[in-house]
Design a protein around this motif. Structure first.
Motif, PDB file in Angstrom:
ATOM      1  N   ILE A   1       0.941  -1.264   0.298  1.00  0.00           N
ATOM      2  CA  ILE A   1       0.434   0.019  -0.089  1.00  0.00           C
ATOM      3  C   ILE A   1       0.882   1.596  -0.342  1.00  0.00           C
ATOM      4  O   ILE A   1       0.707   2.369  -0.711  1.00  0.00           O
ATOM      5  CB  ILE A   1      -0.524   0.149   0.810  1.00  0.00           C
ATOM      6  CG1 ILE A   1      -2.173  -1.337   1.166  1.00  0.00           C
ATOM      7  CG2 ILE A   1      -1.248   1.428   1.601  1.00  0.00           C
ATOM      8  CD1 ILE A   1      -2.524  -1.316   2.565  1.00  0.00           C
ATOM      9  N   LYS A   2       1.841   1.500   0.771  1.00  0.00           N
ATOM     10  CA  LYS A   2       2.498   2.553   0.990  1.00  0.00           C
ATOM     11  C   LYS A   2       3.189   3.168   0.040  1.00  0.00           C
ATOM     12  O   LYS A   2       4.003   4.100  -0.338  1.00  0.00           O
ATOM     13  CB  LYS A   2       3.452   1.937   1.798  1.00  0.00           C
ATOM     14  CG  LYS A   2       3.532   1.951   3.259  1.00  0.00           C
ATOM     15  CD  LYS A   2       4.334   2.078   4.317  1.00  0.00           C
ATOM     16  CE  LYS A   2       3.572   2.033   5.937  1.00  0.00           C
ATOM     17  NZ  LYS A   2       4.612   1.900   6.481  1.00  0.00           N
ATOM     18  N   PHE A   3       3.869   1.481  -1.110  1.00  0.00           N
ATOM     19  CA  PHE A   3       4.459   2.076  -2.321  1.00  0.00           C
ATOM     20  C   PHE A   3       3.685   2.232  -3.461  1.00  0.00           C
ATOM     21  O   PHE A   3       3.428   3.138  -3.641  1.00  0.00           O
ATOM     22  CB  PHE A   3       5.517   0.768  -3.162  1.00  0.00           C
ATOM     23  CG  PHE A   3       6.386   0.141  -2.327  1.00  0.00           C
ATOM     24  CD1 PHE A   3       7.356   1.196  -2.685  1.00  0.00           C
ATOM     25  CD2 PHE A   3       6.581  -0.801  -1.771  1.00  0.00           C
ATOM     26  CE1 PHE A   3       9.169   1.058  -2.079  1.00  0.00           C
ATOM     27  CE2 PHE A   3       8.181  -0.879  -1.643  1.00  0.00           C
ATOM     28  CZ  PHE A   3       9.385  -0.456  -1.450  1.00  0.00           C
ATOM     29  N   ILE A   4       2.495   2.333  -3.461  1.00  0.00           N
ATOM     30  CA  ILE A   4       1.373   2.996  -4.586  1.00  0.00           C
ATOM     31  C   ILE A   4       1.034   4.000  -3.353  1.00  0.00           C
ATOM     32  O   ILE A   4       1.347   5.092  -4.557  1.00  0.00           O
ATOM     33  CB  ILE A   4      -0.085   1.812  -3.861  1.00  0.00           C
ATOM     34  CG1 ILE A   4       0.501   0.657  -4.694  1.00  0.00           C
ATOM     35  CG2 ILE A   4      -1.261   2.973  -5.318  1.00  0.00           C
ATOM     36  CD1 ILE A   4      -0.108  -0.308  -4.543  1.00  0.00           C
ATOM     37  N   GLN A   5       1.246   4.522  -2.806  1.00  0.00           N
ATOM     38  CA  GLN A   5       0.599   5.809  -2.214  1.00  0.00           C
ATOM     39  C   GLN A   5       1.611   6.114  -2.400  1.00  0.00           C
ATOM     40  O   GLN A   5       1.178   8.022  -2.356  1.00  0.00           O
ATOM     41  CB  GLN A   5       0.391   6.087  -0.471  1.00  0.00           C
ATOM     42  CG  GLN A   5      -0.388   4.783  -0.091  1.00  0.00           C
ATOM     43  CD  GLN A   5      -1.035   5.134   1.258  1.00  0.00           C
ATOM     44  OE1 GLN A   5      -0.484   4.883   2.083  1.00  0.00           O
ATOM     45  NE2 GLN A   5      -2.295   5.137   1.830  1.00  0.00           N
ATOM     46  N   VAL A   6       2.960   6.233  -2.478  1.00  0.00           N
ATOM     47  CA  VAL A   6       3.866   7.205  -2.710  1.00  0.00           C
ATOM     48  C   VAL A   6       4.586   7.471  -4.434  1.00  0.00           C
ATOM     49  O   VAL A   6       4.403   8.214  -4.865  1.00  0.00           O
ATOM     50  CB  VAL A   6       5.710   6.358  -2.797  1.00  0.00           C
ATOM     51  CG1 VAL A   6       6.816   7.322  -2.718  1.00  0.00           C
ATOM     52  CG2 VAL A   6       5.496   6.540  -0.930  1.00  0.00           C
ATOM     53  N   THR A   7       4.019   6.587  -5.621  1.00  0.00           N
ATOM     54  CA  THR A   7       3.845   6.276  -7.047  1.00  0.00           C
ATOM     55  C   THR A   7       2.790   6.855  -6.983  1.00  0.00           C
ATOM     56  O   THR A   7       3.168   7.657  -8.800  1.00  0.00           O
ATOM     57  CB  THR A   7       4.688   5.139  -7.065  1.00  0.00           C
ATOM     58  OG1 THR A   7       3.718   4.202  -7.101  1.00  0.00           O
ATOM     59  CG2 THR A   7       6.352   5.078  -6.570  1.00  0.00           C
ATOM     60  N   MET A   8       1.510   6.598  -6.901  1.00  0.00           N
ATOM     61  CA  MET A   8      -0.202   6.766  -7.187  1.00  0.00           C
ATOM     62  C   MET A   8      -1.052   7.184  -6.489  1.00  0.00           C
ATOM     63  O   MET A   8      -1.590   6.701  -5.780  1.00  0.00           O
ATOM     64  CB  MET A   8      -0.208   5.332  -8.599  1.00  0.00           C
ATOM     65  CG  MET A   8       0.785   5.060  -9.405  1.00  0.00           C
ATOM     66  SD  MET A   8       0.296   3.959 -10.544  1.00  0.00           S
ATOM     67  CE  MET A   8      -1.627   4.296 -11.353  1.00  0.00           C
ATOM     68  N   PRO A   9      -0.080   9.385  -5.774  1.00  0.00           N
ATOM     69  CA  PRO A   9      -0.996   9.140  -4.808  1.00  0.00           C
ATOM     70  C   PRO A   9      -2.288   9.042  -5.125  1.00  0.00           C
ATOM     71  O   PRO A   9      -2.810   9.460  -3.640  1.00  0.00           O
ATOM     72  CB  PRO A   9      -0.396  10.417  -4.076  1.00  0.00           C
ATOM     73  CG  PRO A   9       0.702  11.352  -5.433  1.00  0.00           C
ATOM     74  CD  PRO A   9       1.137   9.889  -5.739  1.00  0.00           C
ATOM     75  N   LEU A  10      -3.382   9.409  -5.641  1.00  0.00           N
ATOM     76  CA  LEU A  10      -4.976   9.150  -6.195  1.00  0.00           C
ATOM     77  C   LEU A  10      -4.881   8.027  -6.093  1.00  0.00           C
ATOM     78  O   LEU A  10      -6.490   7.645  -6.221  1.00  0.00           O
ATOM     79  CB  LEU A  10      -4.620  10.267  -6.991  1.00  0.00           C
ATOM     80  CG  LEU A  10      -3.942  11.813  -6.738  1.00  0.00           C
ATOM     81  CD1 LEU A  10      -4.449  12.918  -7.804  1.00  0.00           C
ATOM     82  CD2 LEU A  10      -4.745  12.508  -5.412  1.00  0.00           C
ATOM     83  N   SER A  11      -4.431   6.845  -6.381  1.00  0.00           N
ATOM     84  CA  SER A  11      -5.366   5.347  -6.638  1.00  0.00           C
ATOM     85  C   SER A  11      -5.721   5.219  -5.078  1.00  0.00           C
ATOM     86  O   SER A  11      -5.102   4.981  -3.958  1.00  0.00           O
ATOM     87  CB  SER A  11      -3.962   4.192  -7.285  1.00  0.00           C
ATOM     88  OG  SER A  11      -3.900   5.029  -8.247  1.00  0.00           O
ATOM     89  N   ASN A  12      -6.258   4.570  -5.481  1.00  0.00           N
ATOM     90  CA  ASN A  12      -7.362   3.963  -4.037  1.00  0.00           C
ATOM     91  C   ASN A  12      -7.003   1.765  -4.853  1.00  0.00           C
ATOM     92  O   ASN A  12      -6.555   1.551  -5.525  1.00  0.00           O
ATOM     93  CB  ASN A  12      -8.813   3.917  -4.293  1.00  0.00           C
ATOM     94  CG  ASN A  12      -9.570   5.088  -4.260  1.00  0.00           C
ATOM     95  OD1 ASN A  12      -9.171   5.593  -3.887  1.00  0.00           O
ATOM     96  ND2 ASN A  12     -10.072   5.653  -5.454  1.00  0.00           N
ATOM     97  N   VAL A  13      -7.240   1.721  -3.309  1.00  0.00           N
ATOM     98  CA  VAL A  13      -6.205  -0.255  -3.120  1.00  0.00           C
ATOM     99  C   VAL A  13      -7.465  -0.877  -2.094  1.00  0.00           C
ATOM    100  O   VAL A  13      -8.087   0.052  -1.249  1.00  0.00           O
ATOM    101  CB  VAL A  13      -5.502   0.039  -2.027  1.00  0.00           C
ATOM    102  CG1 VAL A  13      -4.746  -1.787  -2.212  1.00  0.00           C
ATOM    103  CG2 VAL A  13      -3.862   0.696  -2.453  1.00  0.00           C
ATOM    104  N   ILE A  14      -7.751  -1.073  -3.111  1.00  0.00           N
ATOM    105  CA  ILE A  14      -9.010  -2.213  -3.450  1.00  0.00           C
ATOM    106  C   ILE A  14      -9.237  -3.818  -2.601  1.00  0.00           C
ATOM    107  O   ILE A  14      -7.831  -4.688  -3.190  1.00  0.00           O
ATOM    108  CB  ILE A  14     -10.212  -2.480  -4.178  1.00  0.00           C
ATOM    109  CG1 ILE A  14     -10.255  -0.953  -4.597  1.00  0.00           C
ATOM    110  CG2 ILE A  14     -11.509  -3.003  -3.634  1.00  0.00           C
ATOM    111  CD1 ILE A  14     -11.352  -1.050  -5.528  1.00  0.00           C
ATOM    112  N   ILE A  15      -8.678  -4.619  -0.973  1.00  0.00           N
ATOM    113  CA  ILE A  15      -8.423  -5.542  -0.827  1.00  0.00           C
ATOM    114  C   ILE A  15     -10.238  -6.487  -1.057  1.00  0.00           C
ATOM    115  O   ILE A  15     -10.167  -6.305   0.008  1.00  0.00           O
ATOM    116  CB  ILE A  15      -8.170  -5.295   0.890  1.00  0.00           C
ATOM    117  CG1 ILE A  15      -6.923  -4.408   0.663  1.00  0.00           C
ATOM    118  CG2 ILE A  15      -7.404  -6.840   0.913  1.00  0.00           C
ATOM    119  CD1 ILE A  15      -5.997  -4.086   2.069  1.00  0.00           C
TER     120      ILE A  15
END
Length: 412
Positions: free
Chosen positions: A134-148
């Motif tokens: 999750i943290k890597f996504i928040q750094v590189t694509m901060p406006l993306s949502n993560v769905i688990i």
């Protein structure tokens, strides 16, 4: 005299000859007892990274490193990330198996793995991997949502911005998890199509990237949907005869035009014609995955714990008469029509790169790498990489750490 002397020697050795088999049996029993009673000595795994020479030194278009210092720059540009990921959501399958276990008792009774200043039990390791994902996504694509996507019965509690747990009923046992993953993807896409139908095509359209949770997104992936504007579904490939496709990264386009037409079609078409044309407006990505699931359950159930989904993917693609498998030998993106779907094939070297002893081992790391996949026992390295990046936020240097890390020290 000579004959008598020979007999005397024979009579002298006779007791030894009689006792010798017994003595050997006792010796063997002693050796066996010693082996059983004494535990085998296992080589202790290292609790720190072992750095070696980074692969690909001197090769063109490859990351060049001196220790953990990058000597050249990748295409990662922090200024481009401010608006990245606005219409891209990442979807992963994750469940907790032993949420009822008391964690203090677990720490007391089980071996711990220490990384940096933290020690992890098996459950805590899994959660730490998900957290790093999750943290890597928040750094590189901060406006993306993560769905688990998760088992409704699992005790999964994540309090993070833009992160949502999406319960889907199914069979999440370890032996069936890869099979359930495909089913969960299909159920998720079915639910999203239904949401857009209810919103009459007016809701926001997202593109979806389905990944394993042991990947680090190190660059903006939104460009896939901009650069390749006509695909329905994207897969990653490698030059591997038996398993050319890796299921750890699947991108599905959310087609606004198609969904809006489908919504208008539902409200304006006579009932007798809806059945005939309904299928043509459903997401092609979902149809493709349903075909993969069908092949999985009919041909590869013996591999349901691992690899079955990848074997099914390869079978669906290769069963297309016009498909040329030789295209997998070169790491260049290409498009093919598979069962009515436009499938984009992306090279693992860029979109699903694996650290040493995987894809790119001898050719180093491409400068335009976008996804690093910490398969199998490489998961410790994922946590080490995040800790390194967190203390010195330079993606290129972090990639050098990954590239130079020794394979023999990985322990989970």
């Amino acid at each position: 005299m000579k004959v008598g002397g020979g007999w005397r020697r024979f009579l002298f050795l006779l007791p030894v000859m009689i006792l010798l088999p017994y003595l050997l049996s006792v010796l063997e029993l002693h050796n066996f007892s010693t082996t059983v009673d004494q535990p085998k000595k296992h080589s202790k795994k290292s609790d720190h990274l072992v750095l070696g020479e980074a692969a690909g030194q001197g090769l063109r278009n490859r990351l060049q490193c001196q220790g953990t210092k990058s000597l050249n720059k990748t295409r990662h540009n922090a200024s481009d990330r401010l608006n990245s990921g606005e219409n891209v959501a990442f979807v992963t399958v994750f469940t907790v198996y032993n949420s009822s276990t008391d964690r203090h008792a677990e720490k007391k009774n089980l071996d711990l793995v220490t990384i940096g200043n933290s020690s992890y039990t098996k459950l805590e390791r899994s959660m730490a991997i998900l957290d790093s994902f999750i943290k890597f996504i928040q750094v590189t694509m901060p406006l993306s949502n993560v769905i688990i996507l998760t088992d409704p019965e699992s005790d999964l509690q994540i309090d993070k911005e833009r992160v949502t747990a999406y319960p889907i009923q199914g069979e999440y046992s370890r032996d069936k998890l890869m099979l359930q993953r495909i089913r969960s993807y299909i159920a998720f896409l079915t639910g999203k199509l239904e949401e857009h139908r209810k919103q009459e095509g007016q809701g926001q359209i997202n593109h979806y990237i389905f990944t394993d949770s042991d990947v680090a997104v190190v660059d903006d992936l939104g460009q896939i949907f901009d650069e390749y504007s006509s695909f329905h579904l994207a897969l990653t490939f490698r030059n591997n005869k038996d398993q050319p496709l890796n299921s750890g990264f699947i991108a599905v386009r959310g087609t606004a035009e198609g969904l809006q037409k489908y919504s208008a079609f539902l409200f304006s078409t006579p009932p007798e014609k809806k059945l005939r044309y309904n299928k043509s407006f459903l997401a092609k990505g979902k149809d493709f995955l349903e075909e993969v699931l069908k092949v999985y359950t009919t041909r590869y159930m013996k591999a349901s714990r691992m690899l079955g989904d990848q074997l099914a993917l390869a079978w669906v693609v290769r069963s297309q008469p016009s498909f040329d498998s030789r295209r997998f030998s070169k790491p260049v993106a290409f498009m093919e029509k598979i069962n009515g779907a436009s499938v984009l094939f992306l090279p693992c070297a860029v979109y699903n790169w694996t650290p040493p002893e995987g894809a790119g081992q001898f050719h180093g790391m491409p400068l335009d790498v976008k996804v690093v996949h910490f398969k199998g026992s490489r998961k410790r390295l994922m946590l080490e990489a995040w800790n390194f990046f967190n203390s010195s936020p330079n993606i290129d240097d972090m990639l050098c750490l990954i590239l130079a890390s020794g394979r023999t020290k990985y322990d989970f």
